[in-house]
Design a protein around this motif. Structure first.
Motif, PDB file in Angstrom:
ATOM      1  N   LEU A  42       4.266  19.834 -14.643  1.00  0.00           N
ATOM      2  CA  LEU A  42       3.791  20.331 -15.955  1.00  0.00           C
ATOM      3  C   LEU A  42       2.855  21.252 -15.890  1.00  0.00           C
ATOM      4  O   LEU A  42       2.849  22.106 -16.803  1.00  0.00           O
ATOM      5  N   LEU A  43       1.947  21.242 -14.884  1.00  0.00           N
ATOM      6  CA  LEU A  43       1.078  22.243 -14.802  1.00  0.00           C
ATOM      7  C   LEU A  43       1.688  23.507 -14.796  1.00  0.00           C
ATOM      8  O   LEU A  43       1.015  24.613 -14.939  1.00  0.00           O
ATOM      9  N   LYS A  44       2.673  23.711 -13.943  1.00  0.00           N
ATOM     10  CA  LYS A  44       3.141  25.047 -13.749  1.00  0.00           C
ATOM     11  C   LYS A  44       3.782  25.641 -15.134  1.00  0.00           C
ATOM     12  O   LYS A  44       4.009  26.794 -15.378  1.00  0.00           O
ATOM     13  N   GLU A  45       4.078  24.620 -15.870  1.00  0.00           N
ATOM     14  CA  GLU A  45       4.604  25.082 -17.303  1.00  0.00           C
ATOM     15  C   GLU A  45       3.460  25.804 -18.097  1.00  0.00           C
ATOM     16  O   GLU A  45       3.710  26.508 -19.078  1.00  0.00           O
ATOM     17  N   LYS A  46       2.148  25.419 -17.669  1.00  0.00           N
ATOM     18  CA  LYS A  46       0.996  25.888 -18.663  1.00  0.00           C
ATOM     19  C   LYS A  46      -0.067  26.888 -18.111  1.00  0.00           C
ATOM     20  O   LYS A  46      -0.560  27.618 -18.606  1.00  0.00           O
ATOM     21  N   ASP A  47       0.117  26.720 -16.682  1.00  0.00           N
ATOM     22  CA  ASP A  47      -1.121  27.519 -16.020  1.00  0.00           C
ATOM     23  C   ASP A  47      -0.508  28.849 -15.532  1.00  0.00           C
ATOM     24  O   ASP A  47       0.215  28.888 -14.643  1.00  0.00           O
ATOM     25  N   MET A  48      -0.935  29.869 -16.474  1.00  0.00           N
ATOM     26  CA  MET A  48      -0.190  31.181 -16.148  1.00  0.00           C
ATOM     27  C   MET A  48      -1.130  32.224 -15.055  1.00  0.00           C
ATOM     28  O   MET A  48      -0.701  33.159 -14.673  1.00  0.00           O
ATOM     29  N   ASN A  49      -2.411  31.380 -15.016  1.00  0.00           N
ATOM     30  CA  ASN A  49      -3.091  32.082 -14.074  1.00  0.00           C
ATOM     31  C   ASN A  49      -3.021  31.653 -12.567  1.00  0.00           C
ATOM     32  O   ASN A  49      -3.809  32.419 -11.826  1.00  0.00           O
ATOM     33  N   ALA A  50      -2.360  30.687 -12.248  1.00  0.00           N
ATOM     34  CA  ALA A  50      -2.256  30.160 -10.869  1.00  0.00           C
ATOM     35  C   ALA A  50      -1.558  31.411  -9.911  1.00  0.00           C
ATOM     36  O   ALA A  50      -0.420  31.709 -10.133  1.00  0.00           O
ATOM     37  N   PRO A  51      -2.056  31.506  -8.821  1.00  0.00           N
ATOM     38  CA  PRO A  51      -1.639  32.433  -7.775  1.00  0.00           C
ATOM     39  C   PRO A  51      -0.326  31.866  -7.229  1.00  0.00           C
ATOM     40  O   PRO A  51      -0.333  30.563  -7.032  1.00  0.00           O
ATOM     41  N   THR A  52       0.626  32.747  -6.821  1.00  0.00           N
ATOM     42  CA  THR A  52       1.548  31.903  -6.084  1.00  0.00           C
ATOM     43  C   THR A  52       1.292  32.301  -4.613  1.00  0.00           C
ATOM     44  O   THR A  52       0.919  32.976  -3.801  1.00  0.00           O
TER      45      THR A  52
ATOM     46  N   LYS B 164       4.637  10.078  -7.070  1.00  0.00           N
ATOM     47  CA  LYS B 164       5.556  10.617  -8.206  1.00  0.00           C
ATOM     48  C   LYS B 164       4.427  11.122  -9.358  1.00  0.00           C
ATOM     49  O   LYS B 164       4.885  12.091 -10.029  1.00  0.00           O
ATOM     50  N   THR B 165       3.541  10.283  -9.628  1.00  0.00           N
ATOM     51  CA  THR B 165       2.386  10.860 -10.596  1.00  0.00           C
ATOM     52  C   THR B 165       2.001  12.081 -10.463  1.00  0.00           C
ATOM     53  O   THR B 165       2.033  13.060 -11.438  1.00  0.00           O
ATOM     54  N   PHE B 166       1.658  12.673  -9.302  1.00  0.00           N
ATOM     55  CA  PHE B 166       1.084  13.630  -8.988  1.00  0.00           C
ATOM     56  C   PHE B 166       1.974  14.802  -9.094  1.00  0.00           C
ATOM     57  O   PHE B 166       1.790  15.899  -9.646  1.00  0.00           O
TER      58      PHE B 166
ATOM     59  N   ALA C  14       0.825  -1.140  -0.061  1.00  0.00           N
ATOM     60  CA  ALA C  14      -0.058   0.080  -0.007  1.00  0.00           C
ATOM     61  C   ALA C  14       0.826   1.375   0.071  1.00  0.00           C
ATOM     62  O   ALA C  14       0.391   2.143  -0.749  1.00  0.00           O
ATOM     63  N   LEU C  15       1.836   1.271   0.609  1.00  0.00           N
ATOM     64  CA  LEU C  15       2.909   2.447   0.813  1.00  0.00           C
ATOM     65  C   LEU C  15       3.539   2.590  -0.682  1.00  0.00           C
ATOM     66  O   LEU C  15       3.875   3.660  -1.030  1.00  0.00           O
ATOM     67  N   LYS C  16       3.986   1.522  -1.311  1.00  0.00           N
ATOM     68  CA  LYS C  16       4.420   1.404  -2.572  1.00  0.00           C
ATOM     69  C   LYS C  16       3.462   2.151  -3.420  1.00  0.00           C
ATOM     70  O   LYS C  16       3.886   2.980  -4.367  1.00  0.00           O
ATOM     71  N   GLU C  17       2.271   1.779  -3.333  1.00  0.00           N
ATOM     72  CA  GLU C  17       1.091   2.258  -4.309  1.00  0.00           C
ATOM     73  C   GLU C  17       1.042   3.729  -4.049  1.00  0.00           C
ATOM     74  O   GLU C  17       0.963   4.677  -4.950  1.00  0.00           O
ATOM     75  N   LYS C  18       1.224   4.360  -2.521  1.00  0.00           N
ATOM     76  CA  LYS C  18       1.437   5.619  -2.481  1.00  0.00           C
ATOM     77  C   LYS C  18       2.165   6.410  -3.033  1.00  0.00           C
ATOM     78  O   LYS C  18       2.227   7.529  -3.504  1.00  0.00           O
ATOM     79  N   GLU C  19       3.622   5.868  -3.014  1.00  0.00           N
ATOM     80  CA  GLU C  19       4.757   6.256  -3.672  1.00  0.00           C
ATOM     81  C   GLU C  19       4.407   6.739  -5.035  1.00  0.00           C
ATOM     82  O   GLU C  19       4.739   7.606  -5.744  1.00  0.00           O
ATOM     83  N   ARG C  20       3.767   5.762  -5.678  1.00  0.00           N
ATOM     84  CA  ARG C  20       3.465   5.626  -7.246  1.00  0.00           C
ATOM     85  C   ARG C  20       2.604   6.984  -7.478  1.00  0.00           C
ATOM     86  O   ARG C  20       2.931   7.709  -8.698  1.00  0.00           O
ATOM     87  N   GLN C  21       1.617   6.886  -6.751  1.00  0.00           N
ATOM     88  CA  GLN C  21       0.677   7.950  -6.786  1.00  0.00           C
ATOM     89  C   GLN C  21       1.272   9.412  -6.513  1.00  0.00           C
ATOM     90  O   GLN C  21       1.016  10.271  -7.492  1.00  0.00           O
TER      91      GLN C  21
END
Length: 251
Positions: free
Chosen positions: A134-144, A126-128, A117-124
């Protein structure tokens, strides 16, 4: 940059080591300690170059990066108390049977299930993490957002503070500048956090203060300095001895 910002902006490799570096020094990401480059540091009749000395600092002060991270607020780690206990035992090199005996739960196969279960959490995770990068490169409207201080208590929506919100509150409530007096102490939780965080900058990270010294720093800020002192402790910015004889910035 504040130490909490250095911590949250550090790479995975830097966090694993527990320190980052700039042109002049190594900086502990866990407490902000700086070790100047180009200097040889003596300890126990042995001479150490700067990076090795920083590694010794982490071991002697924090035990290990793992020990420091696992001790963070569960809102920071995303771990339940049970998962934290499992990870501590796994990190200590315990076998499944030894973990089962120590925690007195299920069987060795139950522990293997928890490992999976912990390995599964690790994979999740990493994916997130990749998706957010990747979102940081596209979302120009996100507040800091202002980084949450690592010693924060009761982390919730109050900590969703943008840099813009912080600047507006500071400009409004410190009309003479952040080194001046406070116009009034706010009732709104977000504003409280912003004000307390700013007041913390008036203390030295490595210093220890008496209550009288704390009061002397807080008195020019607001008449009810005892209330501010209490809030600084309650919100995890300051720590103190049980008898109130010493105060310091919580790391």
């Amino acid at each position: 940059m504040e130490n909490s910002e250095l911590f949250w902006n550090a790479s995975i490799d830097q966090l694993k080591k527990g320190y980052s570096e700039d042109a002049h020094c190594y900086i502990c990401l866990l407490c902000g300690e700086k070790i100047e480059k180009g200097i040889i540091y003596p300890q126990n009749d042995v001479l150490y170059e700067a990076e090795k000395y920083m590694q010794m600092h982490i071991k002697e002060t924090h035990q290990s990066v793992f020990a420091y991270l696992i001790g963070l607020n569960k809102k920071m780690t995303g771990l339940t108390e049970h998962q934290s206990n499992l990870l501590r035992l796994f990190y200590a090199g315990k076998t499944d049977a030894e973990v089962q005996q120590e925690l007195e739960i299920g069987s060795a196969s139950t522990i293997r299930h928890h490992r999976f279960a912990l390995k599964e959490k690790e994979r999740q995770a990493k994916t997130f993490l990749v998706m957010m990068e990747l979102l940081k490169e596209k979302d120009m409207n996100a507040p800091t957002f202002v980084p949450v201080h690592k010693t924060a208590t009761m982390v919730d929506d109050r900590y969703n503070i943008t840099n813009k919100e912080q600047d507006e509150v500071l400009n409004k409530l410190f009309p003479e500048g952040t080194n001046g007096p406070l116009l009034r102490f706010p009732k709104k939780e977000k504003q409280k956090l912003i004000i307390l965080r700013e007041i913390t900058n008036r203390f030295e990270m490595e210093s220890t203060y008496t209550e009288k010294e704390i009061n002397a720093i807080l008195m020019p800020i607001h008449d009810d300095y005892a209330m501010i002192r209490r809030y600084l402790i309650e919100y995890g910015f300051l720590d103190r001895k049980a008898d109130g004889s010493a105060y310091w910035i919580k790391k």
